[in-house]
Write a protein that holds these residues in place. Sequence first.
Motif, short mmCIF file in Angstrom:
data_model
loop_
_atom_site.label_atom_id
_atom_site.label_comp_id
_atom_site.label_asym_id
_atom_site.label_seq_id
_atom_site.Cartn_x
_atom_site.Cartn_y
_atom_site.Cartn_z
N ILE A 1 -9.40 -1.97 -2.48
CA ILE A 1 -10.25 -1.03 -1.78
C ILE A 1 -11.67 -1.57 -1.78
O ILE A 1 -12.22 -1.89 -2.84
N LYS A 2 -12.27 -1.68 -0.60
CA LYS A 2 -13.66 -2.11 -0.47
C LYS A 2 -14.36 -1.11 0.43
O LYS A 2 -14.21 -1.16 1.65
N GLY A 3 -15.08 -0.17 -0.19
CA GLY A 3 -15.73 0.88 0.58
C GLY A 3 -14.68 1.76 1.23
O GLY A 3 -13.84 2.33 0.56
N SER A 4 -14.70 1.84 2.55
CA SER A 4 -13.70 2.64 3.26
C SER A 4 -12.54 1.80 3.77
O SER A 4 -11.66 2.31 4.46
N GLU A 5 -12.51 0.53 3.41
CA GLU A 5 -11.46 -0.40 3.87
C GLU A 5 -10.38 -0.58 2.81
O GLU A 5 -10.68 -0.64 1.62
N ARG A 6 -9.14 -0.66 3.26
CA ARG A 6 -8.00 -0.98 2.40
C ARG A 6 -7.47 -2.34 2.83
O ARG A 6 -7.01 -2.50 3.95
N GLU A 7 -7.50 -3.30 1.93
CA GLU A 7 -6.98 -4.64 2.20
C GLU A 7 -5.59 -4.77 1.57
O GLU A 7 -5.45 -4.71 0.35
N ALA A 8 -4.58 -4.94 2.41
CA ALA A 8 -3.21 -5.12 1.91
C ALA A 8 -3.11 -6.47 1.22
O ALA A 8 -3.46 -7.50 1.80
N LEU A 9 -2.64 -6.46 -0.02
CA LEU A 9 -2.50 -7.70 -0.78
C LEU A 9 -1.07 -8.19 -0.84
O LEU A 9 -0.80 -9.37 -0.68
N LYS A 10 -0.13 -7.27 -1.09
CA LYS A 10 1.29 -7.66 -1.17
C LYS A 10 2.15 -6.42 -1.30
O LYS A 10 1.65 -5.32 -1.53
N THR A 11 3.45 -6.64 -1.20
CA THR A 11 4.44 -5.60 -1.45
C THR A 11 5.42 -6.15 -2.47
O THR A 11 5.87 -7.30 -2.35
N VAL A 12 5.72 -5.34 -3.48
CA VAL A 12 6.65 -5.74 -4.53
C VAL A 12 7.72 -4.66 -4.68
O VAL A 12 7.58 -3.56 -4.14
N THR A 13 8.77 -4.97 -5.41
CA THR A 13 9.86 -4.02 -5.65
C THR A 13 10.22 -4.05 -7.13
O THR A 13 10.29 -5.13 -7.73
N THR A 14 10.49 -2.88 -7.70
CA THR A 14 10.87 -2.83 -9.11
C THR A 14 12.28 -3.37 -9.32
O THR A 14 13.15 -3.22 -8.47
N ASN A 15 12.48 -3.97 -10.48
CA ASN A 15 13.79 -4.53 -10.82
C ASN A 15 14.65 -3.48 -11.55
O ASN A 15 14.29 -2.30 -11.58
N ASP A 16 15.75 -3.90 -12.16
CA ASP A 16 16.67 -2.97 -12.82
C ASP A 16 16.04 -2.25 -14.01
O ASP A 16 16.53 -1.21 -14.44
N ASP A 17 14.97 -2.81 -14.54
CA ASP A 17 14.26 -2.20 -15.67
C ASP A 17 13.07 -1.34 -15.21
O ASP A 17 12.30 -0.86 -16.02
N GLY A 18 12.89 -1.19 -13.88
CA GLY A 18 11.78 -0.42 -13.35
C GLY A 18 10.46 -1.17 -13.37
O GLY A 18 9.41 -0.59 -13.14
N ARG A 19 10.52 -2.46 -13.64
CA ARG A 19 9.32 -3.30 -13.69
C ARG A 19 9.37 -4.31 -12.55
O ARG A 19 10.39 -4.48 -11.91
N CYS A 20 8.28 -5.01 -12.34
CA CYS A 20 8.27 -6.13 -11.40
C CYS A 20 8.59 -7.39 -12.18
O CYS A 20 8.31 -7.47 -13.38
N ASP A 21 9.18 -8.36 -11.53
CA ASP A 21 9.62 -9.57 -12.22
C ASP A 21 8.47 -10.42 -12.75
O ASP A 21 8.67 -11.25 -13.63
N SER A 22 7.28 -10.23 -12.21
CA SER A 22 6.10 -10.96 -12.67
C SER A 22 4.89 -10.05 -12.47
O SER A 22 4.99 -9.00 -11.82
N PRO A 23 3.73 -10.42 -13.03
CA PRO A 23 2.55 -9.59 -12.82
C PRO A 23 2.30 -9.36 -11.32
O PRO A 23 2.53 -10.25 -10.50
N ILE A 24 1.84 -8.17 -10.99
CA ILE A 24 1.56 -7.84 -9.59
C ILE A 24 0.38 -8.66 -9.09
O ILE A 24 0.42 -9.21 -8.00
#
Length: 117
Positions: A27-50
């Motif tokens: 978030i930069k002021g009123s702008e939203r910059e899309a960085l990435k999309t991730v999905t949780t694994n079987d443990d409800g976590r992401c496979d690596s740091p976001i």
Amino acid sequence: MGYLTTHVLDTAQGMPGQGIKIEVFRIKGSEREALKTVTTNDDGRCDSPILEGDEFTVGEYELVFHAGDYLRGQGFKADEPRFLDVIPLRFSVSNASEHYHVPLLVSPYSYSTYRGS
């Protein structure tokens, strides 16, 4: 070097939130910059740091959890539109050299979060 992680827990069933799509924005002021999309694994976590390294800087971020799709897939009956569907969590990073863990605890009618480590 700091980094960002998350963990989704389904508090209604007492299990990890598997296969949940999470959109990541800066978030930069009123702008939203899309960085990435991730999905949780079987443990409800992401496979690596976001985010980590040069991607992870001081500033404001938003994680957008697509919890409604997950809850539908778990067979939770609810009126449409659902009370909870897409859950945005906006938070700030003041020290990019630290670990920011931003979990989501979710059920069909409530959610909570906190800064963990």
